[in-house]
Design a protein around this motif. Structure first.
Motif, PDB file in Angstrom:
ATOM      1  N   THR A  66       0.839  -1.207   0.000  1.00 48.62           N
ATOM      2  CA  THR A  66       0.000   0.000   0.000  1.00 48.62           C
ATOM      3  C   THR A  66       0.867   1.247   0.000  1.00 48.62           C
ATOM      4  OG1 THR A  66      -1.842  -1.085   1.133  1.00 48.62           O
ATOM      5  CG2 THR A  66      -1.706   1.307   1.328  1.00 48.62           C
ATOM      6  N   ARG A  67       1.895   1.246   0.835  1.00 50.83           N
ATOM      7  CA  ARG A  67       2.803   2.396   0.913  1.00 50.83           C
ATOM      8  C   ARG A  67       3.444   2.671  -0.456  1.00 50.83           C
ATOM      9  NH1 ARG A  67       5.469   0.608   4.786  1.00 50.83           N
ATOM     10  NH2 ARG A  67       4.318   1.700   6.420  1.00 50.83           N
ATOM     11  N   ARG A  68       3.873   1.627  -1.130  1.00 49.16           N
ATOM     12  CA  ARG A  68       4.533   1.804  -2.430  1.00 49.16           C
ATOM     13  C   ARG A  68       3.546   2.208  -3.526  1.00 49.16           C
ATOM     14  NH1 ARG A  68       9.456  -2.625  -2.907  1.00 49.16           N
ATOM     15  NH2 ARG A  68      10.142  -2.483  -0.727  1.00 49.16           N
ATOM     16  N   ILE A  69       2.364   1.652  -3.469  1.00 50.79           N
ATOM     17  CA  ILE A  69       1.365   1.982  -4.494  1.00 50.79           C
ATOM     18  C   ILE A  69       0.890   3.423  -4.346  1.00 50.79           C
ATOM     19  CG2 ILE A  69      -1.018   1.530  -5.215  1.00 50.79           C
ATOM     20  CD1 ILE A  69      -0.457  -1.452  -4.747  1.00 50.79           C
ATOM     21  N   THR A  70       0.633   3.848  -3.126  1.00 50.37           N
ATOM     22  CA  THR A  70       0.141   5.220  -2.927  1.00 50.37           C
ATOM     23  C   THR A  70       1.239   6.259  -3.164  1.00 50.37           C
ATOM     24  OG1 THR A  70       0.523   5.068  -0.526  1.00 50.37           O
ATOM     25  CG2 THR A  70      -1.682   4.528  -1.335  1.00 50.37           C
ATOM     26  N   ALA A  71       2.482   5.810  -3.261  1.00 46.39           N
ATOM     27  CA  ALA A  71       3.586   6.722  -3.575  1.00 46.39           C
ATOM     28  C   ALA A  71       3.783   6.874  -5.077  1.00 46.39           C
ATOM     29  CB  ALA A  71       4.878   6.224  -2.933  1.00 46.39           C
ATOM     30  N   GLN A  72       3.082   6.092  -5.867  1.00 45.20           N
ATOM     31  CA  GLN A  72       3.194   6.187  -7.321  1.00 45.20           C
ATOM     32  C   GLN A  72       2.526   7.467  -7.818  1.00 45.20           C
ATOM     33  OE1 GLN A  72       1.367   2.608  -8.837  1.00 45.20           O
ATOM     34  NE2 GLN A  72       3.024   1.272  -8.144  1.00 45.20           N
ATOM     35  N   PRO A  73       2.927   7.958  -8.980  1.00 45.66           N
ATOM     36  CA  PRO A  73       2.262   9.139  -9.550  1.00 45.66           C
ATOM     37  C   PRO A  73       0.783   8.836  -9.815  1.00 45.66           C
ATOM     38  CG  PRO A  73       4.341   8.684 -10.668  1.00 45.66           C
ATOM     39  CD  PRO A  73       4.050   7.489  -9.810  1.00 45.66           C
ATOM     40  N   ASP A  74      -0.075   9.780  -9.456  1.00 39.45           N
ATOM     41  CA  ASP A  74      -1.522   9.626  -9.648  1.00 39.45           C
ATOM     42  C   ASP A  74      -1.968   8.228  -9.214  1.00 39.45           C
ATOM     43  OD1 ASP A  74      -4.104  10.282 -10.356  1.00 39.45           O
ATOM     44  OD2 ASP A  74      -3.840   9.721 -12.454  1.00 39.45           O
ATOM     45  N   PRO A  75      -1.774   7.892  -7.934  1.00 42.46           N
ATOM     46  CA  PRO A  75      -2.014   6.518  -7.475  1.00 42.46           C
ATOM     47  C   PRO A  75      -3.489   6.154  -7.410  1.00 42.46           C
ATOM     48  CG  PRO A  75      -1.615   7.932  -5.605  1.00 42.46           C
ATOM     49  CD  PRO A  75      -1.380   8.784  -6.831  1.00 42.46           C
ATOM     50  N   PRO A  76      -3.761   4.855  -7.462  1.00 41.81           N
ATOM     51  CA  PRO A  76      -5.138   4.404  -7.260  1.00 41.81           C
ATOM     52  C   PRO A  76      -5.504   4.509  -5.786  1.00 41.81           C
ATOM     53  CG  PRO A  76      -3.670   2.517  -7.381  1.00 41.81           C
ATOM     54  CD  PRO A  76      -2.835   3.736  -7.691  1.00 41.81           C
ATOM     55  N   LYS A  77      -6.775   4.416  -5.494  1.00 40.09           N
ATOM     56  CA  LYS A  77      -7.220   4.311  -4.113  1.00 40.09           C
ATOM     57  C   LYS A  77      -6.990   2.879  -3.647  1.00 40.09           C
ATOM     58  CE  LYS A  77      -8.938   8.491  -4.183  1.00 40.09           C
ATOM     59  NZ  LYS A  77      -8.380   9.597  -3.383  1.00 40.09           N
ATOM     60  N   VAL A  78      -6.687   2.708  -2.371  1.00 42.37           N
ATOM     61  CA  VAL A  78      -6.455   1.372  -1.836  1.00 42.37           C
ATOM     62  C   VAL A  78      -7.411   1.112  -0.679  1.00 42.37           C
ATOM     63  CG1 VAL A  78      -4.808  -0.211  -0.771  1.00 42.37           C
ATOM     64  CG2 VAL A  78      -4.016   1.446  -2.483  1.00 42.37           C
ATOM     65  N   VAL A  79      -8.095  -0.005  -0.740  1.00 38.11           N
ATOM     66  CA  VAL A  79      -8.942  -0.466   0.358  1.00 38.11           C
ATOM     67  C   VAL A  79      -8.328  -1.763   0.875  1.00 38.11           C
ATOM     68  CG1 VAL A  79     -11.225  -1.280   1.039  1.00 38.11           C
ATOM     69  CG2 VAL A  79     -11.014   0.552  -0.649  1.00 38.11           C
ATOM     70  N   VAL A  80      -7.944  -1.783   2.141  1.00 37.95           N
ATOM     71  CA  VAL A  80      -7.330  -2.985   2.689  1.00 37.95           C
ATOM     72  C   VAL A  80      -8.383  -3.899   3.292  1.00 37.95           C
ATOM     73  CG1 VAL A  80      -5.137  -1.831   3.167  1.00 37.95           C
ATOM     74  CG2 VAL A  80      -6.877  -1.938   4.941  1.00 37.95           C
ATOM     75  N   LEU A  81      -8.049  -5.180   3.344  1.00 34.47           N
ATOM     76  CA  LEU A  81      -8.945  -6.188   3.880  1.00 34.47           C
ATOM     77  C   LEU A  81      -8.421  -6.702   5.208  1.00 34.47           C
ATOM     78  CD1 LEU A  81      -9.406  -8.273   0.616  1.00 34.47           C
ATOM     79  CD2 LEU A  81     -11.101  -6.770   1.651  1.00 34.47           C
ATOM     80  N   THR A  82      -9.302  -6.916   6.157  1.00 38.61           N
ATOM     81  CA  THR A  82      -8.905  -7.516   7.425  1.00 38.61           C
ATOM     82  C   THR A  82      -9.771  -8.737   7.692  1.00 38.61           C
ATOM     83  OG1 THR A  82     -10.416  -6.141   8.710  1.00 38.61           O
ATOM     84  CG2 THR A  82      -8.185  -5.302   8.397  1.00 38.61           C
ATOM     85  N   THR A  83      -9.190  -9.710   8.368  1.00 39.00           N
ATOM     86  CA  THR A  83      -9.924 -10.934   8.685  1.00 39.00           C
ATOM     87  C   THR A  83     -10.793 -10.746   9.915  1.00 39.00           C
ATOM     88  OG1 THR A  83      -8.120 -12.237   7.764  1.00 39.00           O
ATOM     89  CG2 THR A  83      -9.681 -13.396   9.172  1.00 39.00           C
ATOM     90  N   PHE A  84     -10.320  -9.927  10.860  1.00 36.92           N
ATOM     91  CA  PHE A  84     -11.038  -9.716  12.114  1.00 36.92           C
ATOM     92  C   PHE A  84     -11.342  -8.233  12.299  1.00 36.92           C
ATOM     93  CE2 PHE A  84      -8.038 -13.261  12.664  1.00 36.92           C
ATOM     94  CZ  PHE A  84      -8.949 -14.292  12.846  1.00 36.92           C
ATOM     95  N   ASP A  85     -12.283  -7.949  13.190  1.00 40.77           N
ATOM     96  CA  ASP A  85     -12.609  -6.561  13.505  1.00 40.77           C
ATOM     97  C   ASP A  85     -11.388  -5.811  14.010  1.00 40.77           C
ATOM     98  OD1 ASP A  85     -15.174  -6.753  12.728  1.00 40.77           O
ATOM     99  OD2 ASP A  85     -16.069  -6.735  14.712  1.00 40.77           O
ATOM    100  N   VAL A  86     -10.526  -6.520  14.747  1.00 37.03           N
ATOM    101  CA  VAL A  86      -9.317  -5.897  15.273  1.00 37.03           C
ATOM    102  C   VAL A  86      -8.118  -6.580  14.624  1.00 37.03           C
ATOM    103  CG1 VAL A  86      -7.907  -5.461  17.303  1.00 37.03           C
ATOM    104  CG2 VAL A  86     -10.399  -5.317  17.450  1.00 37.03           C
ATOM    105  N   ASP A  87      -7.453  -5.861  13.745  1.00 36.50           N
ATOM    106  CA  ASP A  87      -6.278  -6.384  13.055  1.00 36.50           C
ATOM    107  C   ASP A  87      -5.156  -5.389  13.297  1.00 36.50           C
ATOM    108  OD1 ASP A  87      -5.731  -8.010   9.941  1.00 36.50           O
ATOM    109  OD2 ASP A  87      -4.251  -6.945  11.136  1.00 36.50           O
ATOM    110  N   GLU A  88      -4.082  -5.847  13.925  1.00 40.28           N
ATOM    111  CA  GLU A  88      -3.023  -4.921  14.316  1.00 40.28           C
ATOM    112  C   GLU A  88      -2.346  -4.257  13.129  1.00 40.28           C
ATOM    113  OE1 GLU A  88      -1.108  -9.052  14.167  1.00 40.28           O
ATOM    114  OE2 GLU A  88      -3.025  -8.152  14.706  1.00 40.28           O
TER     115      GLU A  88
END
Length: 216
Positions: A66-88
């Motif tokens: 995510t860090r590398r993708i959002t650092a790209q020129p005109d980056p896409p939006k990123v939505v991350v997935l978590t398995t549990f309600d609380v994911d460190e």
């Protein structure tokens, strides 16, 4: 048409997401990969509008990807997935530039709505996931966040607190008895003053500054 790149190391999960996304007339999957390093390369090659990113993967995890993708020129939006309600890892992913996160076992409608929301320039702040995550992982007061929040006006702080509670612009307008347009103006100023990319990062700053406390 909103183009989507799926990133998950589980083939069956990707297949299920593809079926859901491709069932919509305004959404289409343009690619899928199984690790973060491949995600970075494909995001640069395919230029999708939105990347759906798993957190825990081999080769490179979703946070670094995510860090590398959002650092790209005109980056896409990123939505991350978590398995549990609380994911460190989810809070770190948001700090890395993600525009929100979803639970893997959430309703398909929630995922589709999230993709459209982040593509429209907003962020996914679902009270059932975001508030619980932040309540659990909210760090100790951060001096930089405290200084940034201190630059907000009283009304802007009110708006930020309402954002942290997962309220929409319309709901904030109702609460503060102002128009939705006025709320949008306040939100824009808040993002600028906090140096936040979107609402999710602004909410993280609110927690880091101590403006919002766990359980409140």
């Amino acid at each position: 048409m909103i183009t989507v790149l799926l990133v998950d190391d589980q083939l069956l999960v990707r297949a299920g997401f593809r079926l859901v996304v491709d069932s919509q007339p305004d959404l289409t999957v343009v690619g899928e990969v199984g690790d973060g390093r491949a995600a970075v390369a494909e995001a640069a090659r395919l230029r999708p509008d939105v990347v759906v990113m798993d957190v825990r993967m081999p080769v490179m995890d979703g946070i670094e990807a995510t860090r590398r993708i959002t650092a790209q020129p005109d980056p896409p939006k990123v939505v991350v997935l978590t398995t549990f309600d609380v994911d460190e890892h989810a809070l770190a992913a948001i700090r890395a530039g993600a525009s929100g996160f979803l639970l893997k076992d959430g309703a398909p409608e929630d995922m589709l709505a999230a993709l459209r929301t982040v593509h429209a320039g907003d962020a996914v702040i679902a009270p059932s996931t975001t508030r619980r995550l932040l309540d659990t992982l909210a760090p100790a007061s951060d001096p930089a966040a405290v200084r940034a929040v201190a630059s907000l006006t009283d009304r802007e702080r009110d708006v930020l607190v309402a954002m942290a509670r997962g309220r929409s612009n319309a709901e904030i307008g109702e609460q503060l008895i102002v128009s939705t347009g006025t709320v949008k103006t306040h939100v824009g100023r808040i993002l600028a003053k906090l140096g936040a990319r979107d609402r999710v990062q602004a909410v993280v700053a609110a927690y880091e500054a101590g403006l919002v406390r766990p359980g409140r």
